[in-house]
Design a protein around this motif. Structure first.
Motif, PDB file in Angstrom:
ATOM      1  N   ARG A  36      12.720  14.243 -12.708  1.00  0.00           N
ATOM      2  CA  ARG A  36      13.629  15.362 -12.433  1.00  0.00           C
ATOM      3  C   ARG A  36      13.416  15.898 -11.021  1.00  0.00           C
ATOM      4  O   ARG A  36      14.386  16.220 -10.323  1.00  0.00           O
ATOM      5  CB  ARG A  36      13.422  16.471 -13.463  1.00  0.00           C
ATOM      6  N   GLN A  37      12.161  15.974 -10.567  1.00  0.00           N
ATOM      7  CA  GLN A  37      11.893  16.483  -9.221  1.00  0.00           C
ATOM      8  C   GLN A  37      12.443  15.552  -8.141  1.00  0.00           C
ATOM      9  O   GLN A  37      12.907  16.010  -7.096  1.00  0.00           O
ATOM     10  CB  GLN A  37      10.389  16.662  -9.009  1.00  0.00           C
ATOM     11  N   LEU A  38      12.398  14.230  -8.357  1.00  0.00           N
ATOM     12  CA  LEU A  38      12.826  13.281  -7.345  1.00  0.00           C
ATOM     13  C   LEU A  38      14.296  12.894  -7.461  1.00  0.00           C
ATOM     14  O   LEU A  38      14.955  12.636  -6.442  1.00  0.00           O
ATOM     15  CB  LEU A  38      11.975  12.002  -7.412  1.00  0.00           C
ATOM     16  N   LEU A  39      14.809  12.821  -8.685  1.00  0.00           N
ATOM     17  CA  LEU A  39      16.166  12.305  -8.891  1.00  0.00           C
ATOM     18  C   LEU A  39      17.146  13.363  -9.396  1.00  0.00           C
ATOM     19  O   LEU A  39      18.350  13.095  -9.447  1.00  0.00           O
ATOM     20  CB  LEU A  39      16.134  11.126  -9.866  1.00  0.00           C
ATOM     21  N   GLY A  40      16.647  14.511  -9.802  1.00  0.00           N
ATOM     22  CA  GLY A  40      17.530  15.573 -10.247  1.00  0.00           C
ATOM     23  C   GLY A  40      18.001  15.448 -11.677  1.00  0.00           C
ATOM     24  O   GLY A  40      18.826  16.247 -12.138  1.00  0.00           O
ATOM     25  N   VAL A  41      17.509  14.465 -12.409  1.00  0.00           N
ATOM     26  CA  VAL A  41      17.829  14.286 -13.828  1.00  0.00           C
ATOM     27  C   VAL A  41      16.538  13.947 -14.555  1.00  0.00           C
ATOM     28  O   VAL A  41      15.547  13.549 -13.941  1.00  0.00           O
ATOM     29  CB  VAL A  41      18.869  13.163 -14.052  1.00  0.00           C
ATOM     30  N   THR A  42      16.548  14.079 -15.872  1.00  0.00           N
ATOM     31  CA  THR A  42      15.357  13.725 -16.634  1.00  0.00           C
ATOM     32  C   THR A  42      15.292  12.215 -16.825  1.00  0.00           C
ATOM     33  O   THR A  42      16.304  11.508 -16.732  1.00  0.00           O
ATOM     34  CB  THR A  42      15.363  14.390 -18.018  1.00  0.00           C
ATOM     35  N   ALA A  43      14.106  11.727 -17.140  1.00  0.00           N
ATOM     36  CA  ALA A  43      13.951  10.296 -17.408  1.00  0.00           C
ATOM     37  C   ALA A  43      14.769   9.877 -18.628  1.00  0.00           C
ATOM     38  O   ALA A  43      15.292   8.761 -18.687  1.00  0.00           O
ATOM     39  CB  ALA A  43      12.471   9.966 -17.625  1.00  0.00           C
ATOM     40  N   GLY A  44      14.902  10.789 -19.605  1.00  0.00           N
ATOM     41  CA  GLY A  44      15.671  10.475 -20.797  1.00  0.00           C
ATOM     42  C   GLY A  44      17.140  10.212 -20.509  1.00  0.00           C
ATOM     43  O   GLY A  44      17.794   9.441 -21.223  1.00  0.00           O
ATOM     44  N   ARG A  69       8.010   2.485  -8.339  1.00  0.00           N
ATOM     45  CA  ARG A  69       7.839   2.933  -9.723  1.00  0.00           C
ATOM     46  C   ARG A  69       7.360   4.377  -9.712  1.00  0.00           C
ATOM     47  O   ARG A  69       6.314   4.695  -9.129  1.00  0.00           O
ATOM     48  CB  ARG A  69       6.851   2.017 -10.451  1.00  0.00           C
ATOM     49  N   LEU A  70       8.125   5.234 -10.358  1.00  0.00           N
ATOM     50  CA  LEU A  70       7.849   6.664 -10.308  1.00  0.00           C
ATOM     51  C   LEU A  70       6.742   7.055 -11.271  1.00  0.00           C
ATOM     52  O   LEU A  70       6.623   6.509 -12.364  1.00  0.00           O
ATOM     53  CB  LEU A  70       9.111   7.458 -10.651  1.00  0.00           C
ATOM     54  N   GLU A  71       5.953   8.022 -10.861  1.00  0.00           N
ATOM     55  CA  GLU A  71       4.937   8.595 -11.734  1.00  0.00           C
ATOM     56  C   GLU A  71       5.611   9.227 -12.949  1.00  0.00           C
ATOM     57  O   GLU A  71       6.693   9.829 -12.829  1.00  0.00           O
ATOM     58  CB  GLU A  71       4.147   9.676 -10.995  1.00  0.00           C
ATOM     59  N   PRO A  72       5.000   9.138 -14.116  1.00  0.00           N
ATOM     60  CA  PRO A  72       5.552   9.838 -15.277  1.00  0.00           C
ATOM     61  C   PRO A  72       5.652  11.337 -15.013  1.00  0.00           C
ATOM     62  O   PRO A  72       4.736  11.946 -14.467  1.00  0.00           O
ATOM     63  CB  PRO A  72       4.531   9.548 -16.385  1.00  0.00           C
ATOM     64  N   GLY A  73       6.789  11.906 -15.365  1.00  0.00           N
ATOM     65  CA  GLY A  73       6.952  13.347 -15.233  1.00  0.00           C
ATOM     66  C   GLY A  73       7.550  13.822 -13.936  1.00  0.00           C
ATOM     67  O   GLY A  73       7.717  15.044 -13.766  1.00  0.00           O
ATOM     68  N   VAL A  74       7.915  12.922 -13.001  1.00  0.00           N
ATOM     69  CA  VAL A  74       8.453  13.379 -11.718  1.00  0.00           C
ATOM     70  C   VAL A  74       9.927  13.023 -11.537  1.00  0.00           C
ATOM     71  O   VAL A  74      10.501  13.290 -10.490  1.00  0.00           O
ATOM     72  CB  VAL A  74       7.641  12.802 -10.532  1.00  0.00           C
ATOM     73  N   THR A 116       0.840  -1.206   0.000  1.00  0.00           N
ATOM     74  CA  THR A 116       0.000   0.000   0.000  1.00  0.00           C
ATOM     75  C   THR A 116       0.870   1.249   0.000  1.00  0.00           C
ATOM     76  O   THR A 116       1.749   1.404   0.850  1.00  0.00           O
ATOM     77  CB  THR A 116      -0.921   0.017   1.230  1.00  0.00           C
ATOM     78  N   THR A 117       0.637   2.116  -0.958  1.00  0.00           N
ATOM     79  CA  THR A 117       1.398   3.359  -1.052  1.00  0.00           C
ATOM     80  C   THR A 117       0.731   4.418  -0.191  1.00  0.00           C
ATOM     81  O   THR A 117      -0.454   4.703  -0.371  1.00  0.00           O
ATOM     82  CB  THR A 117       1.456   3.844  -2.510  1.00  0.00           C
ATOM     83  N   PRO A 118       1.446   5.016   0.766  1.00  0.00           N
ATOM     84  CA  PRO A 118       0.843   6.061   1.599  1.00  0.00           C
ATOM     85  C   PRO A 118       0.298   7.205   0.755  1.00  0.00           C
ATOM     86  O   PRO A 118       0.840   7.528  -0.311  1.00  0.00           O
ATOM     87  CB  PRO A 118       2.026   6.532   2.467  1.00  0.00           C
ATOM     88  N   GLU A 119      -0.745   7.824   1.230  1.00  0.00           N
ATOM     89  CA  GLU A 119      -1.409   8.905   0.496  1.00  0.00           C
ATOM     90  C   GLU A 119      -0.431  10.017   0.121  1.00  0.00           C
ATOM     91  O   GLU A 119      -0.483  10.558  -0.987  1.00  0.00           O
ATOM     92  CB  GLU A 119      -2.545   9.483   1.350  1.00  0.00           C
ATOM     93  N   SER A 120       0.493  10.337   1.034  1.00  0.00           N
ATOM     94  CA  SER A 120       1.413  11.453   0.775  1.00  0.00           C
ATOM     95  C   SER A 120       2.406  11.157  -0.336  1.00  0.00           C
ATOM     96  O   SER A 120       3.013  12.078  -0.895  1.00  0.00           O
ATOM     97  CB  SER A 120       2.178  11.801   2.058  1.00  0.00           C
ATOM     98  N   LEU A 121       2.578   9.875  -0.688  1.00  0.00           N
ATOM     99  CA  LEU A 121       3.536   9.508  -1.729  1.00  0.00           C
ATOM    100  C   LEU A 121       2.871   9.229  -3.073  1.00  0.00           C
ATOM    101  O   LEU A 121       3.559   9.063  -4.089  1.00  0.00           O
ATOM    102  CB  LEU A 121       4.338   8.271  -1.297  1.00  0.00           C
ATOM    103  N   ARG A 122       1.551   9.170  -3.101  1.00  0.00           N
ATOM    104  CA  ARG A 122       0.856   8.805  -4.340  1.00  0.00           C
ATOM    105  C   ARG A 122       1.039   9.802  -5.480  1.00  0.00           C
ATOM    106  O   ARG A 122       0.974   9.400  -6.645  1.00  0.00           O
ATOM    107  CB  ARG A 122      -0.626   8.567  -4.045  1.00  0.00           C
ATOM    108  N   PRO A 123       1.267  11.090  -5.215  1.00  0.00           N
ATOM    109  CA  PRO A 123       1.547  11.976  -6.357  1.00  0.00           C
ATOM    110  C   PRO A 123       2.857  11.643  -7.062  1.00  0.00           C
ATOM    111  O   PRO A 123       3.073  12.076  -8.190  1.00  0.00           O
ATOM    112  CB  PRO A 123       1.621  13.371  -5.706  1.00  0.00           C
ATOM    113  N   TRP A 124       3.718  10.842  -6.406  1.00  0.00           N
ATOM    114  CA  TRP A 124       5.058  10.615  -6.930  1.00  0.00           C
ATOM    115  C   TRP A 124       5.316   9.163  -7.325  1.00  0.00           C
ATOM    116  O   TRP A 124       6.234   8.890  -8.094  1.00  0.00           O
ATOM    117  CB  TRP A 124       6.095  11.043  -5.874  1.00  0.00           C
TER     118      TRP A 124
END
Length: 263
Positions: free
Chosen positions: A92-100, A85-90, A14-22
């Motif tokens: 750079r915000q979480l890892l400091g680099v782009t997914a590409g 597994r990270l949400e699409p588009g996050v 179960t993913t905590p509510e506060s982490l679901r945006p990410w």
């Protein structure tokens, strides 16, 4: 030779509510000590943080970018994993680099400059519940997201929803619907997912085929998953999985390589 996929032994957490945006999904894999059992890793269109704990208790944390083709491997030593597994588009915000920048790569988490990289030591070698609690307490406070980032995520989410639907639109139709140019959409996908829209759609379509392979005739699968015909499905399957569909079902797969973990 019979192969497993990670999904065979993963358990959803179960993913905590506060982490679901990410996070799109959080799973746990128990200690796997059958070193003779190889794994098949189909292409995947997500960036994933993996917290790995060996039987000895030694832990490591690394990031797996989107994978454009299948790989086949054998574990080097008994270990269990937690996969975020990270949400699409996050990315750079979480890892400091782009997914590409992570596509087809595996890198150590502590080598990345984003907030998650700073938590690498605290997340390794601890029980799953402790790692999740640590993230829940600290991660949301460390993430900075601009209005532009949020707007891009919304467009990306809508595009993903359209491309994974049963009747996925052509790219030109999708860009008109979203009021963006093809170049803008391609940049959003490359930055936020690590793949072009077309490659993303190919991988998602292949994964739908894999989910029903063996239970549904190939001709029916081709029609229901959006391929032009069965030969188109076979060609795409071979390109992405490394073997034709029939060989995959018979277990005639490439020899497994040893898992290469970042050091």
């Amino acid at each position: 030779m019979e192969y497993l996929t990670p999904a065979h032994i993963e358990t959803p957490v179960t993913t905590p509510e506060s982490l679901r945006p990410w996070l799109t999904e959080l799973t746990s894999t128990p200690l796997f000590d059958d070193l003779a059992q190889p794994f098949a890793h189909p292409p995947v269109a997500t960036t994933m943080v993996v917290l790995r704990t060996e039987k000895s208790g030694r832990g490591s944390a690394f990031v797996v970018g989107a994978q454009t083709k299948a790989s086949y491997s054998k574990p080097e030593e008994p270990a269990g994993c937690v996969r975020l597994r990270l949400e699409p588009g996050v990315t750079r915000q979480l890892l400091g680099v782009t997914a590409g920048e992570l596509t087809d790569r595996v890198v150590r988490l502590d080598e990345l400059p984003g907030p998650l990289g700073g938590f690498a030591k605290e997340l390794t070698g601890v029980p799953t519940a402790h790692a999740i609690t640590h993230l829940e307490d600290l991660l949301p406070q460390r993430i900075s997201e601009s209005d532009t980032d949020r707007a891009h995520r919304i467009v990306l989410r809508e595009a993903i929803s359209a491309l994974t639907a049963d009747n996925a639109p052509a790219l030109s139709e999708l860009t008109a619907r979203l009021a963006v140019s093809e170049r803008q959409l391609r940049n959003l996908f490359t930055t936020g997912i690590g793949l072009s829209p077309k490659h993303f759609a190919r991988i998602q379509r292949l994964r739908r085929v894999l989910a029903y392979a063996g239970d549904t005739p190939w001709s029916h699968l081709a029609a229901s998953t959006g391929y032009y015909d069965q030969s188109h499905l076979t060609a795409d399957f071979r390109t992405l999985m490394g073997v034709p569909p029939a060989a995959y079902l018979r277990g005639k797969l490439p020899a497994p390589s040893r898992c290469q973990m970042p050091r």
